[in-house]
Structure formats: structure tokens, C-alpha cells
Design a protein around this motif. Sequence first.
Motif, PDB file in Angstrom:
ATOM      1  N   TRP A 159      -1.138  -3.106 -14.425  1.00 33.65           N
ATOM      2  CA  TRP A 159      -2.146  -2.354 -15.162  1.00 33.65           C
ATOM      3  C   TRP A 159      -2.719  -1.244 -14.292  1.00 33.65           C
ATOM      4  N   VAL A 160      -2.866  -1.563 -13.027  1.00 32.04           N
ATOM      5  CA  VAL A 160      -3.549  -0.643 -12.126  1.00 32.04           C
ATOM      6  C   VAL A 160      -2.690   0.578 -11.814  1.00 32.04           C
ATOM      7  N   LEU A 197      -5.515  -5.101   7.746  1.00 32.73           N
ATOM      8  CA  LEU A 197      -5.973  -3.723   7.566  1.00 32.73           C
ATOM      9  C   LEU A 197      -6.056  -2.994   8.901  1.00 32.73           C
ATOM     10  N   PHE A 199       0.829  -1.203   0.000  1.00 30.53           N
ATOM     11  CA  PHE A 199       0.000   0.000   0.000  1.00 30.53           C
ATOM     12  C   PHE A 199       0.867   1.257   0.000  1.00 30.53           C
ATOM     13  N   PHE A 253     -10.387  -7.749  -5.018  1.00 30.17           N
ATOM     14  CA  PHE A 253     -11.611  -8.432  -4.663  1.00 30.17           C
ATOM     15  C   PHE A 253     -11.877  -9.607  -5.602  1.00 30.17           C
ATOM     16  N   LEU A 271      -1.638  -8.435 -13.183  1.00 28.15           N
ATOM     17  CA  LEU A 271      -2.772  -7.638 -12.725  1.00 28.15           C
ATOM     18  C   LEU A 271      -2.412  -6.215 -12.323  1.00 28.15           C
ATOM     19  N   VAL A 294      -6.323   3.327  -6.221  1.00 22.95           N
ATOM     20  CA  VAL A 294      -6.767   2.661  -4.998  1.00 22.95           C
ATOM     21  C   VAL A 294      -8.096   1.952  -5.240  1.00 22.95           C
ATOM     22  N   LYS A 295      -9.005   2.633  -5.942  1.00 26.44           N
ATOM     23  CA  LYS A 295     -10.325   2.058  -6.165  1.00 26.44           C
ATOM     24  C   LYS A 295     -10.239   0.813  -7.047  1.00 26.44           C
ATOM     25  N   LEU A 343      -4.306  -1.005  -2.779  1.00 31.08           N
ATOM     26  CA  LEU A 343      -4.818  -1.709  -1.607  1.00 31.08           C
ATOM     27  C   LEU A 343      -5.236  -3.115  -2.034  1.00 31.08           C
ATOM     28  N   LEU A 361      -8.718  -2.121  -5.353  1.00 25.68           N
ATOM     29  CA  LEU A 361      -9.686  -2.728  -4.444  1.00 25.68           C
ATOM     30  C   LEU A 361     -10.544  -3.735  -5.204  1.00 25.68           C
ATOM     31  N   LEU A 362     -11.005  -3.337  -6.387  1.00 32.39           N
ATOM     32  CA  LEU A 362     -11.856  -4.213  -7.185  1.00 32.39           C
ATOM     33  C   LEU A 362     -11.078  -5.415  -7.714  1.00 32.39           C
ATOM     34  N   ILE A 363      -9.863  -5.154  -8.231  1.00 33.65           N
ATOM     35  CA  ILE A 363      -9.038  -6.255  -8.743  1.00 33.65           C
ATOM     36  C   ILE A 363      -8.731  -7.236  -7.618  1.00 33.65           C
ATOM     37  N   PHE A 415      -3.252   7.783   5.971  1.00 34.85           N
ATOM     38  CA  PHE A 415      -2.229   7.237   5.101  1.00 34.85           C
ATOM     39  C   PHE A 415      -1.338   8.337   4.549  1.00 34.85           C
TER      40      PHE A 415
END
Lengths: 237, 289, 308
Positions: free
Chosen positions: B86-87, B230, B29, B104, B83, B96-97, B35, B100-102, B287
Motif C-alpha cells: 500500500w505504501v 540504522l 530501504f 512503527f 502492509l 518514506v514518512k 524505511l 515510518l509510521l506503518i 541516501f
Amino acid sequence: MLEVEGLEASYGSFRVLSGVTLEVRPGEIVALLGPNGAGKTTLIRCIAGLLRPRAGAMRWEGRPLGQAEAHTVVERGVAVVPEGRRLFGSMSVEENLALGAFAPRARRGEASRLEGVYAIFPVLRERRRQLVRALSGGQQQMVAIGRALMADPRLLVLDEPSLGLAPRLVESIFGLLREINRGGVSILLVEQNVHAALALAHRGYILEAGRVAAEGQGSVLLNDAHVRRAYLGPLAR
Amino acid sequence: MTAFVQQMVLGLLIGGLYGLAAAGLSLVFGVLKVLNVAHGQLIMLGGYGAFWLGALAGFDPFAALTLVIPGALAFGAVLYWTLFAWVVRASEETRVKNSLLIGFGLALALDALAVRLWTADERSITTSYAGAVVSVGGIAIPLVRLASLVLAGALIGGVHLLLARTRWGRAIRATAEDWEAALLTGIDVRRAYLLAFAIGTALAGAAGTLVSVGYSVSPSIGLEWTLKALVVVVLAGLGSMPGTFVGGLVLGLAEAAAAWGFGGPYREMVGLVLFFVVLVARPQGLFAR
Amino acid sequence: MTRPRGLALGVVVVAALAAVPRVARTDAELNFLFLVLLSTTLAQSWNIVAGYAGQVNLGHAAFFGLGALTTRTLWIGGTPVLLAMGAGALVATAFALLIGVVAFRLRGAYFAIGTLALGEILRITVGNVLAEISTLPAATIASYRLADRYYLALALAVATLAVVGALGRSRAGLGMQAIREDEEAAEASGVNALGLKLLALALSTALAGLAGGLFAYYHISYYPSHPFGPHWTFDALLITYVGGVGTLHGPVLGAIFYVLLKEYLAVRWVDFHLLIFGALFIGIVLLLPGGLVEAAARLRALAGRRAP
């Protein structure tokens, strides 16, 4: 040694540079002047590889520059002191300087270059174990220049090194820049402080609204109508 | 009184693993601004890795660490390339968003994969010395868990030294602080990202191995461990490995105290409540440095 | 699709669905469609706050759970089921507004992990306090009619779609989308960000509470903490993203696809659908942020270019 030709750049759909052409020759100090928003910092970001230009060409020592990844630009001998210094505040002075010599080429002779930086800025040797964020603005600017010198550059690019510093400090920093230049490093200096910059530089360019509006020797530019319009306002005409 | 001290000792012992679990998440992070909510699943995979090495090749779980850690390093590199590389191209907020989805999606896939490979049962590694206990003034200290705590501390200390003393360690810290400035000093920031992600995954793998010895693993522990990590990251803040370890110990002790005071079922609650309170009390400062 | 044509198609589909209980030969078809309708409602309710207002709520199961808990308790206690469901929605919304004021101090990913923690707190609490399994009384089971549940699910799904459809065209809906794109810019241009986010949360959780009530009315026996489980949130998230986040049709398409895959694959492999959906979901976030809806639009555009 650095040639920029017809450079165009934009953020999203907002065009910032529309065809900038300029040049820095070996051993020169070149000042890049212009009002806020003229595109000076954008030009530097292009040279540093942080922003891809949309059109135009940049050549460094005869080889194209524009498509290179940012971290390889340092390796090729161009070091940038960014606007606002961008130091690593949670690290010590010495760690910041060591990071300046991160590029593989710069690792050779790192120790002697560190001595050289300490010779130029003796106060940094005293403070070498301190965290950078605990230093004064002037000392931080010294670390920023020192960090760039650690990369053993042939061209040093500075974006507003005088920002936020007292006039006396600016004078001494500019004096040191002249010394560094005499040591064989070419300098491209972006400044708001027109008089100091043009007094130091061999030549200068005026950037206005993304174009070069004027260029020439320092003393000539100082009397140029563009400079007066840009810096002293329309009434000065 | 003895019962209380006993609880607290056990809390401290598992707290070391919380610290180790959080260290990897914190590193990723802090450096990538990503994240990874599948961090708990990486811990789970580490646990199963050690379990497999024991069941199929007769490895002692502690010896298995020497294979799990490099394996997790490599797996982390692959995950980064496929993965998260790319982010990290996006701006920090989308980063960050999206992460979170990836993370998940990754968590979901790894959970399902673990059920396919190892069934939904709980597994734990039993060794000849599994039951060994030292007794200090009436307090029983399970040796395996004590060894795990020491190892967790040693691993975190090792990563701390790596970051503090080595060239690339410094580069990783510089990237965490200001990636553009890092680029300007000639650091290949993407390589720093890759290294940080791989090291973070290796820490997760090590944590999983230790969990499978002293405790147990099942395909459903992922979310639970992500939450623990977390919580510790929120308590300890980013940027300091030793701080993260201490944060883990604090969470372990707080859980033990809650279990002792209100009963076992409330063990899980205390961390989450602390987490939410700290998060809301310092929504921006958390953070940021 | 133009609006009148879309509306006409919708009416035809709803009429066909309403006729299903008369022609269905086994309960399996009804159960399947019930799950599609429940998933549509739940996903669509999540879509309001996450898709339209851009606040990724990972504690959505808490509101589904509160609706289920309230409805089940009142209904078994003798309250008419519709009234009980209304109370469930009310409780869910009241709780949402209470925590929303606090939780909306968090931005972006911090809102997401904060709500995740909240949902877990509630699930653990309910699991601790109500550890006993909840089963319908024998008399209720004896008079249980699946068709009643099905019609209710159909009505709720239609109502949800109507609400979201109206929201999407309203001023409030536009404001929410402005917040999703850039909260600071939206506020600077006069959008009351906190107010609209709370409105989105209230609508979203009221519908989630109703969906939870429907679940409590439908399911014969389950643990009270089950509807609070994080997988309800995750289902809603997956369905919405795979279908098309921030669109009206997306959650519908996603729900059909999801339940179809889940039911079909579950016959042979437990949980295997999650592996496929996890991978699909990652692919969609990375490559096709608009989900199935965007894929369909692209195909249509492609077909349109080929055959003018």
C-alpha cells in the motif's frame, strides 16, 4: 499498428492532453513535434503505461493498450527510450543491455541480438565492462537505444534522443535509426530538432497545447504555417 | 593491553551481526524507498523462531537457520502484501514518512505480541558447545560467536552474489536505481519490491537466530536493533552489501573502544552519536548516490 | 461545530472536570482522569510540531524528560512547584532550540530518525549519570494531595488546548501548515520555514517540559531516565494519529480512547492495548489518515444526508 484516438490525460487537475489522435503504421518512421509543454512526453508516458489516460483509446496491433501495466507493454513489442535516457548508471554497459532483454519474450535470441546491437554500435562492445555513468553523452544515448533494441521491439519510441548531443553525433544517431527502421522496426520519434526529424521521418504530427495541430508528410509539414509559428516565432509569419 | 584486544575481538564478533542486521534494512530501504523501523522486531521474531524450534522440536540453532530463513522469506512476503504494498504506491516523500509510521505500528504490535507469546524474560539458546572457546595468545574467542560472524559474512556474500549475478538480482538493483526506467525495460517492479522485502526479512530472521545463540533475545530488543541497523546503514551508505558488512564491523569495534575507554554504559552512545553527526553532516547526500 | 458552541461545550466540560475531586469516591477516578489530562497535554504538544508543522519528532520524550528532571530536582530542593515547572519548560525549550537549528537541516524521515537517535542519547546519558531511583521525601509523601496534581493537570491541559487553538487560527499556524504541505513552495511564497519550525518546536517542547514537570510532581518514585523513555514519544504519536493529526480535537479524543483502552485492558492483559493500538494505528495511517476526528465528520455527514 499503433493507433491513438481522442486521448486525454492530466496531472492532478492540470490537463495536458485534450484529445490526441495519431497513428503509426508498420514500417514507418513518424515524427512527433511541438513546443515545450505541448504534451509530447505525456503522450509517451501514456503509451508506455506510466500514466493512465483519462479518456480516449490506444490500440496496439489491434488490441487495447491503455489499461495495461507498464512492464507488460515491453513484452508486447513496444520499447521506449525515455527522455534523459534514464540508464542504470551504476551498472556496466552489458548489464544495461541485458536488462533490456528482461521481458520473457525478449529472452529468446538474447545473445544474437546483443551481437546485433554491438554490430550497430561497435564502441559499446569495447566499453561493455565500463560503468554507464563513465560514458560520454553520445555513448550513453547508444546504450539507451541498444537497451531498447534488446527487447526485440516492433515499435521503438524515442523521446528527444538528440538532447544534449553535438550536431555531428545527432546526424550519426539519426542515420542509425534509419538503419534500424530498415531492419523492420517502426519508430515514433519525439524531437525538438525539427529539420533532422522531418528529414528522417515518413510522416509527422505537430502537437500544440495538447492537440494535434497539423499532420502530414515530412516535406509538407516543413512548410506548414503551424510549424513555422511553433518553431520560428510569430514574426516568421 | 590484552584486555583491550579482548574487547576489540568481542566487538568485531558482534559487529558481524550488526552488519547482517543492517543488510536487510539497507536492501529494503534502497529498493523500496521504505524505511521499515520494525526491522529490529523482525530480528527479534527470528530469534524467537529459532528458540521455539529448539525448545519444541530439539533443533540445533544453526540447523534452525534452514527453517527460519524460508519462514522469514514467507513472512516478509505476507508483510509486504498486507502492509507495504500500500505504501509504495505513494510518491517517494510520502512513502518514506508513511512507511515510518506503518513500521512503527507494526513494531508496537509485534512487541506486544512477543510479550504475550514468550513473556518479557530474556531468552537465549544454550547448546552443548555453548561455552567452547579457542584461545589465541591469551585472547579468548567464543566459538559460537565466531561461527556467527562467519555465517553472517557468508549470508551477506550470498545476497551480494544474488544481486550481482542473477536476472532478478539485476532487476532489483535496476529498480533501486530508477524504478520508472526499470518498468520501461519490462521489469515487474512490484515483484522486485516483493523479492527485496522478502530477502530483507529473511536476513533479519537469520540475524535474529544468530543473536539468540551467541547473545539473548527479549521482546524489548527490537528498537535497539533497529537503531543499530540504522546506524550501520548511515555509516555505510546504501547500495553495497559488502560495504554494509564492513560498516557493521566498524560499529562493533567503535562500541568496544568506547566501552573500554569510558566504561560499559557508553557502549550504546557511540553509535548514536556517530549516527547523528553523519546524518547532520550529509543530510541530503546520505541516501542519494 | 461552530466556534461559540464549541467554546460553550468546552466551558461546561472543564467545569464538570473541576468538580470531580469533590464527588469522586476513590483515587482511582482521579488517577484515571489525571492520566487522560497528562496524555492530552503531551500528545497535543507533539501535535504542534508534527501535526501542524509536519516535522515528525521522534525524540519528544527528551523534552518531557528534561522538564521532569529539572522540576523534580528544583522542587525537592525547596523551589515552589510552579516555579520549578517553569524552569523545566525553559530548560526543555532552550535545549530544543539548540539542537533544532542542527536537526532542522534534516528533512522528512531523516528528521524523524535523527531526533529518535537524539532522544536515545539523552535517555542513556541520564540513565548512566543518575542511576539511582528518585523517591519523594517522607514529609512530602505525608502531605501528598492527589487533588492538587489533578487541578494542575486540568489547568495545563486547558492552557495547552488554548495555545494550540490560537495557533491554528494565527498567521504563524497557517505558515506551519503550509510548510507541512510543501516546504519549498511555502518558502517560495515568503514563509520563513526555519523560523516557523523553530517556533513550533519551542512551543511544543515548552508544553512537553511542563507536562514532564507535572509528571515529576505527580509520581512518587521513578528512575530519572524513565521520563526520557521512547514510549512517551510513541504514546504521544499514537494518541495524536488515532485521534486526528493536525487537529485541535484529535489528541483529546485520542487520549480518552487510549487511556480508557490501556487502563481497561491492563487489568487483565499487560501491554495488550499496544497490540490493539498498533493494529489500529496501521489501519488509520493506511485507510483513515484523519483519525477519529475524520471518522466523526464522515459519520455526521452521513447522518446529515439521511436526515436533512
